[in-house]
Scaffold this motif. Structure first.
Motif, PDB file in Angstrom:
ATOM      1  N   THR A 239       1.296  -2.045   3.109  1.00 46.73           N
ATOM      2  CA  THR A 239       1.409  -1.219   4.317  1.00 46.73           C
ATOM      3  C   THR A 239       0.754   0.138   4.086  1.00 46.73           C
ATOM      4  O   THR A 239       0.087   0.680   4.975  1.00 46.73           O
ATOM      5  N   GLN A 240       0.934   0.690   2.900  1.00 47.99           N
ATOM      6  CA  GLN A 240       0.282   1.960   2.563  1.00 47.99           C
ATOM      7  C   GLN A 240      -1.235   1.831   2.662  1.00 47.99           C
ATOM      8  O   GLN A 240      -1.902   2.694   3.248  1.00 47.99           O
ATOM      9  N   ARG A 241      -1.773   0.767   2.104  1.00 47.58           N
ATOM     10  CA  ARG A 241      -3.233   0.593   2.111  1.00 47.58           C
ATOM     11  C   ARG A 241      -3.771   0.523   3.538  1.00 47.58           C
ATOM     12  O   ARG A 241      -4.816   1.107   3.841  1.00 47.58           O
ATOM     13  N   ARG A 242      -3.050  -0.201   4.404  1.00 46.23           N
ATOM     14  CA  ARG A 242      -3.484  -0.279   5.804  1.00 46.23           C
ATOM     15  C   ARG A 242      -3.396   1.079   6.481  1.00 46.23           C
ATOM     16  O   ARG A 242      -4.272   1.445   7.272  1.00 46.23           O
ATOM     17  N   LEU A 243      -2.351   1.847   6.163  1.00 49.04           N
ATOM     18  CA  LEU A 243      -2.196   3.175   6.757  1.00 49.04           C
ATOM     19  C   LEU A 243      -3.329   4.091   6.340  1.00 49.04           C
ATOM     20  O   LEU A 243      -3.926   4.790   7.178  1.00 49.04           O
ATOM     21  N   TRP A 244      -3.658   4.112   5.040  1.00 51.27           N
ATOM     22  CA  TRP A 244      -4.756   4.989   4.577  1.00 51.27           C
ATOM     23  C   TRP A 244      -6.058   4.634   5.298  1.00 51.27           C
ATOM     24  O   TRP A 244      -6.819   5.520   5.705  1.00 51.27           O
ATOM     25  N   GLN A 245      -6.305   3.330   5.479  1.00 55.81           N
ATOM     26  CA  GLN A 245      -7.537   2.907   6.134  1.00 55.81           C
ATOM     27  C   GLN A 245      -7.564   3.346   7.599  1.00 55.81           C
ATOM     28  O   GLN A 245      -8.598   3.813   8.110  1.00 55.81           O
ATOM     29  N   ARG A 246      -6.443   3.229   8.287  1.00 55.03           N
ATOM     30  CA  ARG A 246      -6.378   3.652   9.686  1.00 55.03           C
ATOM     31  C   ARG A 246      -6.536   5.172   9.813  1.00 55.03           C
ATOM     32  O   ARG A 246      -7.205   5.657  10.732  1.00 55.03           O
ATOM     33  N   SER A 262       3.755  12.782  -4.352  1.00 58.93           N
ATOM     34  CA  SER A 262       3.989  11.557  -5.125  1.00 58.93           C
ATOM     35  C   SER A 262       3.209  10.370  -4.571  1.00 58.93           C
ATOM     36  O   SER A 262       3.462   9.224  -4.959  1.00 58.93           O
ATOM     37  N   GLU A 263       2.262  10.625  -3.691  1.00 54.24           N
ATOM     38  CA  GLU A 263       1.481   9.559  -3.056  1.00 54.24           C
ATOM     39  C   GLU A 263       0.045   9.559  -3.571  1.00 54.24           C
ATOM     40  O   GLU A 263      -0.468  10.594  -4.014  1.00 54.24           O
ATOM     41  N   ARG A 264      -0.605   8.403  -3.470  1.00 62.22           N
ATOM     42  CA  ARG A 264      -2.014   8.270  -3.833  1.00 62.22           C
ATOM     43  C   ARG A 264      -2.682   7.318  -2.853  1.00 62.22           C
ATOM     44  O   ARG A 264      -2.119   6.288  -2.501  1.00 62.22           O
ATOM     45  N   VAL A 265      -3.888   7.652  -2.422  1.00 62.73           N
ATOM     46  CA  VAL A 265      -4.644   6.750  -1.556  1.00 62.73           C
ATOM     47  C   VAL A 265      -5.132   5.569  -2.382  1.00 62.73           C
ATOM     48  O   VAL A 265      -5.665   5.735  -3.483  1.00 62.73           O
ATOM     49  N   THR A 266      -4.963   4.368  -1.861  1.00 61.29           N
ATOM     50  CA  THR A 266      -5.410   3.150  -2.531  1.00 61.29           C
ATOM     51  C   THR A 266      -6.083   2.235  -1.511  1.00 61.29           C
ATOM     52  O   THR A 266      -5.974   2.441  -0.304  1.00 61.29           O
ATOM     53  N   GLY A 267      -6.795   1.226  -2.019  1.00 60.66           N
ATOM     54  CA  GLY A 267      -7.354   0.207  -1.150  1.00 60.66           C
ATOM     55  C   GLY A 267      -8.691   0.574  -0.531  1.00 60.66           C
ATOM     56  O   GLY A 267      -9.392   1.478  -1.002  1.00 60.66           O
ATOM     57  N   PRO A 268      -9.072  -0.110   0.559  1.00 58.56           N
ATOM     58  CA  PRO A 268     -10.388   0.052   1.179  1.00 58.56           C
ATOM     59  C   PRO A 268     -10.705   1.475   1.628  1.00 58.56           C
ATOM     60  O   PRO A 268     -11.878   1.841   1.722  1.00 58.56           O
TER      61      PRO A 268
END
Length: 293
Positions: A239-246, A262-268
């Motif tokens: 869900t985090q990865r989809r949020l960062w992409q959006r 405490s967060e990090r961007v991940t994914g596409p």
């Protein structure tokens, strides 16, 4: 004693593993929340109050209530109970310093010339974050209210959005605002000086709305900066990865994304976002994807 009974809370209201899993499934499906087994005592302590408030005697009955079409307000009470609204003015001040730097590098000049400037506070809680952004903008663009400069502030909790929109804070709340800004933008709301109101000039820059980030976003963007801090910590990794992409898709080329400590961007999203500071990311100017409508 069987395992199911041994894992049932021996408190005022029984709370079995099945009850917890059903609550966790609902929270995930409707709000994207990820509730680990270790959160079971916290979930019980917070939701037991809701059951008593609604005069419901069991968690199975409460779940049945939550699944009724007409109980959207109670579902929002659920999300409010399961999350924590912790915020303050100019929290993680390095993010506001970066906004100030970007403004000084040309964004303020663009806005003064009539250009469009938009910032989104996604997960604005009780309003300290968007009002801190507004103070930062007004230091660089004093006539921002008369320019094409606006801040969108959203949160899932209607009660917290109403509090933010009111713009009334305690003396302790406003103590974190630098004295010159506090004097300029906060006025005593009572004779004893125990509460303060946000000045109209500051309020005029901010529009507050309710928004579940898991749903469609009813605006096109793009934004010059997005603050989405300490929101994704509640979500599962996918869900985090989809949020960062959006969020990346809603940024202008060269736009900034600020996230929690405490967060990090991940994914596409990392195909377009580059780290430029502590929990700060910049969208590529040359490889930007089209803004989602």
């Amino acid at each position: 004693m069987n395992s199911s009974a041994s894992n049932t809370f021996t408190r005022d209201i029984p709370f079995s593993d099945n009850d917890f899993r059903s609550i966790a499934d609902l929270a995930r499906d409707r709000f994207g929340l990820s509730l680990a087994e270790s959160k079971k005592p916290l979930v019980y302590s917070r939701l037991a109050r809701r059951l008593k408030s609604r005069q419901v005697s069991s968690f199975s009955d409460y779940l049945a209530l939550l699944n009724r079409t007409e109980e959207e307000e109670e579902r929002l009470e659920l999300i409010s109970a399961l999350t924590t609204n912790v915020t303050s003015f100019f929290r993680e001040n390095h993010h506001f310093e970066m906004v100030q730097t970007v403004l000084s590098q040309g964004l303020a000049e663009k806005a003064r010339a009539g250009g469009r400037l938009r910032i989104w506070s996604a997960g604005c809680s009780s309003g300290q974050e968007p009002f801190s952004i507004a103070m930062t903008l007004l230091e660089a663009i004093p006539d921002a209210p008369s320019k094409n400069v606006r801040i969108l502030a959203t949160d899932i909790d209607p009660k917290i959005v109403a509090k933010a929109r009111a713009g009334i804070y305690s003396a302790e709340d406003v103590s974190g605002i630098p004295a010159p800004l506090r004097k300029k933008w906060m006025t005593a709301d009572d004779a004893a000086g125990k509460t303060y109101a946000v000045a109209d000039g500051l309020k005029s820059l901010v529009t507050f709305n309710e928004l579940n980030l898991m749903n469609d976003w009813p605006f096109a963007g793009p934004f010059d900066a997005i603050f989405c801090r300490n929101v994704a910590i509640y979500f599962a990794p996918d869900t985090q990865r989809r949020l960062w992409q959006r969020l990346s898709a809603k940024l202008s080329p060269g736009g900034l994304l600020f996230i929690g400590h405490s967060e990090r961007v991940t994914g596409p999203a990392l195909e377009d976002l580059t780290g430029v500071g502590i929990t700060s990311y910049c969208k590529s100017r040359t490889n930007a994807q089209p803004t989602l409508q």
